[in-house]
Enzyme design. Structure first.
Site, PDB file in Angstrom:
ATOM      1  N   GLU A  62       0.832  -1.207   0.000  1.00 37.07           N
ATOM      2  CA  GLU A  62       0.000   0.000   0.000  1.00 37.07           C
ATOM      3  C   GLU A  62       0.863   1.253   0.000  1.00 37.07           C
ATOM      4  O   GLU A  62       0.590   2.207  -0.744  1.00 37.07           O
ATOM      5  CB  GLU A  62      -0.941   0.011   1.203  1.00 37.07           C
ATOM      6  N   TRP A  84      -8.291  -1.994  -0.060  1.00 33.68           N
ATOM      7  CA  TRP A  84      -9.112  -0.955  -0.676  1.00 33.68           C
ATOM      8  C   TRP A  84     -10.221  -1.540  -1.552  1.00 33.68           C
ATOM      9  O   TRP A  84     -10.982  -0.780  -2.178  1.00 33.68           O
ATOM     10  CB  TRP A  84      -8.247  -0.007  -1.509  1.00 33.68           C
ATOM     11  N   TYR A 132      -4.618   9.586  -1.720  1.00 28.68           N
ATOM     12  CA  TYR A 132      -3.252   9.826  -1.237  1.00 28.68           C
ATOM     13  C   TYR A 132      -2.188   9.953  -2.336  1.00 28.68           C
ATOM     14  O   TYR A 132      -1.449  10.935  -2.385  1.00 28.68           O
ATOM     15  CB  TYR A 132      -2.835   8.704  -0.287  1.00 28.68           C
ATOM     16  N   CYS A 183      -7.867   9.707   5.778  1.00 25.55           N
ATOM     17  CA  CYS A 183      -7.907   9.557   7.240  1.00 25.55           C
ATOM     18  C   CYS A 183      -6.627  10.131   7.836  1.00 25.55           C
ATOM     19  O   CYS A 183      -6.671  10.971   8.726  1.00 25.55           O
ATOM     20  CB  CYS A 183      -8.079   8.098   7.629  1.00 25.55           C
ATOM     21  N   ARG A 239      -7.256  12.189  11.187  1.00 24.55           N
ATOM     22  CA  ARG A 239      -8.554  12.690  11.654  1.00 24.55           C
ATOM     23  C   ARG A 239      -9.424  11.569  12.204  1.00 24.55           C
ATOM     24  O   ARG A 239     -10.217  11.771  13.122  1.00 24.55           O
ATOM     25  CB  ARG A 239      -9.298  13.395  10.514  1.00 24.55           C
ATOM     26  N   ASP A 242      -9.344   3.913  12.852  1.00 23.65           N
ATOM     27  CA  ASP A 242      -9.847   2.569  13.140  1.00 23.65           C
ATOM     28  C   ASP A 242      -8.750   1.890  13.960  1.00 23.65           C
ATOM     29  O   ASP A 242      -7.799   1.342  13.415  1.00 23.65           O
ATOM     30  CB  ASP A 242     -10.116   1.833  11.825  1.00 23.65           C
TER      31      ASP A 242
END
Length: 341
Positions: A62, A84, A132, A183, A239, A242
């Site tokens: 990733e 994803w 990203y 995130c 922000r 998980d």
């Protein structure tokens, strides 16, 4: 002592004890706290949790996908990384339900098979929007792009005391085009000069010698040997967290990014810092979190980046998971938990 796992276990405990129940966009429900920070010294080992087995290759894949500037899951799927898939499928399913007019909608397995085998389908439905990778490497529009990663590397080499050593993924003008707003939305780097003693110790340790081996050397000798003269720290901001499934990957991913950038600019990885906003456990992860809290941490592993050895020299966009070797990784077994999309 493995302080990283201890910090993580304490965070799980804090959320379970003090968190408040909140609704969320996935419909799963969470218990949540706001505002946490943790710090890890990279000299203590590579930050890969040991209280459950981590999918190291998935994490590396990733991160390399981000560094390539890619936003299509085709690369991930072809390299066995499926984290994803749910976001891509959800976007496809939403469109298909609204526009199918009775045409059969692909199942998740059928959808992923099409991504693997049908390039035209993958180009259309595998893309996640300007997330990203696009923001890191191609911030902007209409071929007027800014490569934030390359700019960061250039600035670290030429102005290492700058207070503007930052990369941002939160592009307000493009949030509505992303399947999921970032995130972990930005990170900042910080450097500090090393003393002669620190440089000497780093060099002798790297060649397996005692510090006394450097007793007759001076700064110029270390310069000739290209021994780093600065330490590099990285702090990222997030922000939404998980905590059970996502955070362990975020920690390791930014730890690896710190290692990669440090190698690019010939600095020593120092501190990894995470600033966490809405820090939550999904309600269907609480049992698993309690199991992990009860496990005893093991020694952290080490990592080797060998893609710049000798004549073997790769650009960041050409790296593969095989360019990163993890040593001495011992862990407790995997703890499975459902992913909420």
């Amino acid at each position: 002592m493995n302080k990283l796992d201890k910090q993580y276990q304490q965070l799980l405990s804090d959320i379970i004890e003090f968190g408040v129940e909140k609704n969320d966009r996935t419909g799963t429900g969470t218990i949540s706290e706001f505002g946490h920070q943790f710090r890890h010294n990279m000299s203590d080992g590579f930050p890969l949790l040991t209280t459950k087995k981590m999918a190291f290759k998935t994490m590396v894949t990733e991160l390399l996908w981000f560094l390539k500037g890619d936003t299509n899951i085709k690369y991930l799927v072809d390299n066995g990384c499926n984290i994803w898939n749910g976001d891509a499928y959800k976007a496809y399913e939403k469109y298909a339900l609204a526009n199918s007019y009775g045409v059969d909608i692909l199942s998740m397995d059928e959808f992923i098979n099409e991504i693997k085998t049908n390039d035209e389908f993958a180009e259309k439905w595998g893309d996640l929007g300007p997330i990203y990778g696009k923001q890191w490497r191609k911030w902007g529009q209409f071929n007027d792009y800014t490569d934030q990663i390359q700019n960061l590397i250039n600035d670290l080499k030429t102005n290492p005391d700058s207070r503007r050593l930052m990369v941002n993924a939160w592009n307000v003008g493009e949030l509505d085009q992303m399947v999921l707003p970032p995130c972990h939305y930005g990170f900042q780097c910080y450097t500090k000069e090393m003393t002669f003693g620190e440089r000497a110790l780093y060099w002798t340790s790297s060649i397996g010698k005692d510090i006394s081996y450097a007793s007759k050397l001076d700064e110029s000798d270390l310069d000739e040997k290209n021994v780093p003269n600065r330490k590099l720290s990285l702090m990222w901001n997030q922000r939404s967290v998980d905590t059970f499934l996502g955070l362990p990957f975020n920690i390791a991913s930014y730890g690896l990014l710190l290692e990669i950038i440090a190698k690019e600019v010939n600095m020593v990885p120092d501190e990894l810092i995470g600033n966490l906003g809405d820090t939550h456990l999904y309600l269907n992860h609480i049992k698993q979190a309690k199991e992990q809290i009860g496990r005893e941490p093991m020694k952290l592993p080490k990592i080797c980046l060998d893609y710049r050895e000798g004549e073997y020299n790769k650009d960041l966009t050409d790296l593969t998971p095989d360019d990163f070797v993890l040593f001495d990784y011992q862990s407790h077994p995997t703890i499975k938990a459902p992913l909420s999309n």
